[in-house]
Design an enzyme around this catalytic site. Sequence first.
Site, PDB file in Angstrom:
ATOM      1  N   SER A   1     -36.096  25.405  17.358  1.00 20.85           N
ATOM      2  CA  SER A   1     -35.394  25.884  16.179  1.00 20.85           C
ATOM      3  C   SER A   1     -35.056  27.397  16.364  1.00 20.85           C
ATOM      4  CB  SER A   1     -35.966  25.606  14.715  1.00 20.85           C
ATOM      5  OG  SER A   1     -35.131  26.320  13.950  1.00 20.85           O
TER       6      SER A   1
ATOM      7  N   LYS B   1     -33.686  15.308   6.798  1.00 21.47           N
ATOM      8  CA  LYS B   1     -32.732  15.795   5.682  1.00 21.47           C
ATOM      9  C   LYS B   1     -32.675  14.711   4.517  1.00 21.47           C
ATOM     10  CE  LYS B   1     -30.128  18.634   8.784  1.00 21.47           C
ATOM     11  NZ  LYS B   1     -28.824  19.219   9.102  1.00 21.47           N
TER      12      LYS B   1
END
Length: 260
Positions: free
Chosen positions: A14, A65
């Site tokens: 990330s 998510k």
Amino acid sequence: MKKYLVIGNPIEHSLSPKLHNHWIKENNINAIYEKRKLDEVDIKNIISDIKNEKIEGINVTLPFKKSVIPFLDELTIPAKETQSVNTIFKKNNKVFGDNTDIGGFERALKYINYSVKNKKVFILGAGGVVPSIIIALKRLGVDQIILSNRTKDKTEYLKKIYPDLKIIDWGETPNFHMIINATSMGLKKDDEIKLNYNDIGPKNFFYDIIYNPSQTNFLLKAKRLGSQIENGKMMFIFQAQLAFKIWHNILPKVNDNLLD
Ligand code: ATR
């Protein structure tokens, strides 16, 4: 010092910490942004850390998510509409889930002055990011969205939520102005998307949500056709910019070189 996190699995690659820590420094904020690899069972605890203010804000990436939603007190309208949360914060003693992927995609298109107004857009894939793209395209005045996914069940599910989607079989190539790769095909160097490139004229715009590698085979082939291409780097940067604004109430500066 305020603490921020990005959670996901895998998370090693990330680039969110790099981006946020750059902006934190640039704006003289007393904070740190870290990454943490989680398992599904850890989600509850990490969100209670927001409630008791051990952590100020969280970015959520794949595959959580959707799975964070049951642990949140409230969803903002875009998070509710997409059932997808990428930014978490506390306000009025409640933990909120928000979605800045929609705004990130919108801003990325505006940044390169590409208008989808009255255009036909073909989306490949039906995974977690697709509802955000659909909503952004609708906000931007798209004429028609055509959707295709290897597993048809998922497109049928999206069709129920967005009835004006046109669903076509995986492997078919319709007429379009813009095509978006929203599958994970391309993350590996040898990945090839089943697409009849010869039937596609050079005037089309090819967009890949993937930004690492910076040019997937999908984009390389399009470039050879003479088409305009764009990867997902600016979408990633703009979703981060909007999350930063939510947490710090500052819209940080954006440029092409932030991830270099
Ligand atoms: P999720 O579906 O869990 O949200 P994602 O990474 O957001 O995961 O989405 C992956 C997308 O890439 C899906 O549209 C997936 O298609 P399926 O629904 O058929 O799985 C697509 N995808 C992944 N590997 C693929 C492949 N080899 N060929 C075609 N599509 C693929």
